[in-house]
Design an enzyme around this catalytic site. Structure first.
Site, PDB file in Angstrom:
ATOM      1  N   ASP A   1      35.638  33.838  36.222  1.00 53.75           N
ATOM      2  CA  ASP A   1      35.890  32.584  36.774  1.00 53.75           C
ATOM      3  C   ASP A   1      36.092  32.573  38.293  1.00 53.75           C
ATOM      4  O   ASP A   1      36.669  33.210  38.841  1.00 53.75           O
ATOM      5  CB  ASP A   1      37.258  31.745  36.219  1.00 53.75           C
ATOM      6  CG  ASP A   1      37.261  31.670  34.818  1.00 53.75           C
ATOM      7  OD1 ASP A   1      36.236  31.185  34.229  1.00 53.75           O
ATOM      8  OD2 ASP A   1      38.334  32.062  34.338  1.00 53.75           O
TER       9      ASP A   1
ATOM     10  N   ASP B   1      34.446  39.937  37.601  1.00 55.50           N
ATOM     11  CA  ASP B   1      35.562  39.092  37.227  1.00 55.50           C
ATOM     12  C   ASP B   1      34.694  37.614  36.358  1.00 55.50           C
ATOM     13  O   ASP B   1      33.556  37.576  36.752  1.00 55.50           O
ATOM     14  CB  ASP B   1      36.302  38.452  38.589  1.00 55.50           C
ATOM     15  CG  ASP B   1      37.153  37.317  38.318  1.00 55.50           C
ATOM     16  OD1 ASP B   1      38.030  37.211  37.565  1.00 55.50           O
ATOM     17  OD2 ASP B   1      37.027  36.224  39.034  1.00 55.50           O
TER      18      ASP B   1
END
Length: 184
Positions: free
Chosen positions: A17, A15
């Site tokens: 952020d 992922d």
């Protein structure tokens, strides 16, 4: 978790952020990119083992009209300047109401990444900071490793099959499983 078997670790997805970089909501400014602790070193360890790495990121700011794809690309380019080259980027620009098949927790980005790299989801792992990352991994058949941040809910930590204190520990889990000959 670590599914027992003999499938090698053939790719690791992250992922963006809150996992690779500090989360700045709807960030359009590359100057605001700050890597998470151990991010560069963790990615380099995977590269040194010849393991492809990619980023799978929900970017609903595009669908909301807050960000342009050029701004997302500029932030992603800055991430590569700071963390080194990544083998693939898959971005979901949709808002939740679009009910697309790519927005995590849907498995679409994981499946697309696997197709692009020619690997099976069972040979991959997704490292993320929230439950939707873990759900996308579970539904697709990839291993999910949660690296909690202060915004990760307690229920998401409790539900995760694998939890690591930071990116370095998450990569350790994967490389130890690979060395032991067990699937990711």
């Amino acid at each position: 978790m670590g599914t027992s078997g003999t499938a090698p670790l053939r790719a690791v997805f992250f992922d963006r952020d809150g996992t690779l970089i500090h989360d700045v909501p709807y960030n359009a400014d590359p100057a605001r990119v700050r890597p998470m602790p151990h991010a560069r070193e963790s990615l380099q360890r995977l590269r040194s083992h010849g393991i492809p790495i990619g980023v799978l990121s929900n970017q609903s700011g595009v669908g909301r009209g807050i960000l342009t794809t050029a701004e997302v690309d500029a932030v992603n380019n800055r991430i590569e300047q700071l963390l080194g080259p990544l083998d693939l980027w898959i971005i979901c620009p949709h808002i939740p109401a679009d009910r697309c098949s790519c927005r995590k927790p849907a498995p679409g980005m994981v499946l697309q990444a696997c197709s692009t790299l020619g690997v099976s989801p069972s040979e991959t792992a997704l490292i993320g900071d929230i439950g939707s990352d873990m759900e996308a991994a579970r539904i697709s058949g990839a291993r999910g490793i949660l690296v909690p941040t202060p915004v990760t809910r307690a229920a998401e930590v409790e539900a995760a099959l694998d939890v690591a204190v930071d990116l370095e520990a998450a990569v350790d889990l994967l490389l130890k499983a690979a060395a032991a000959g067990t699937a990711p």
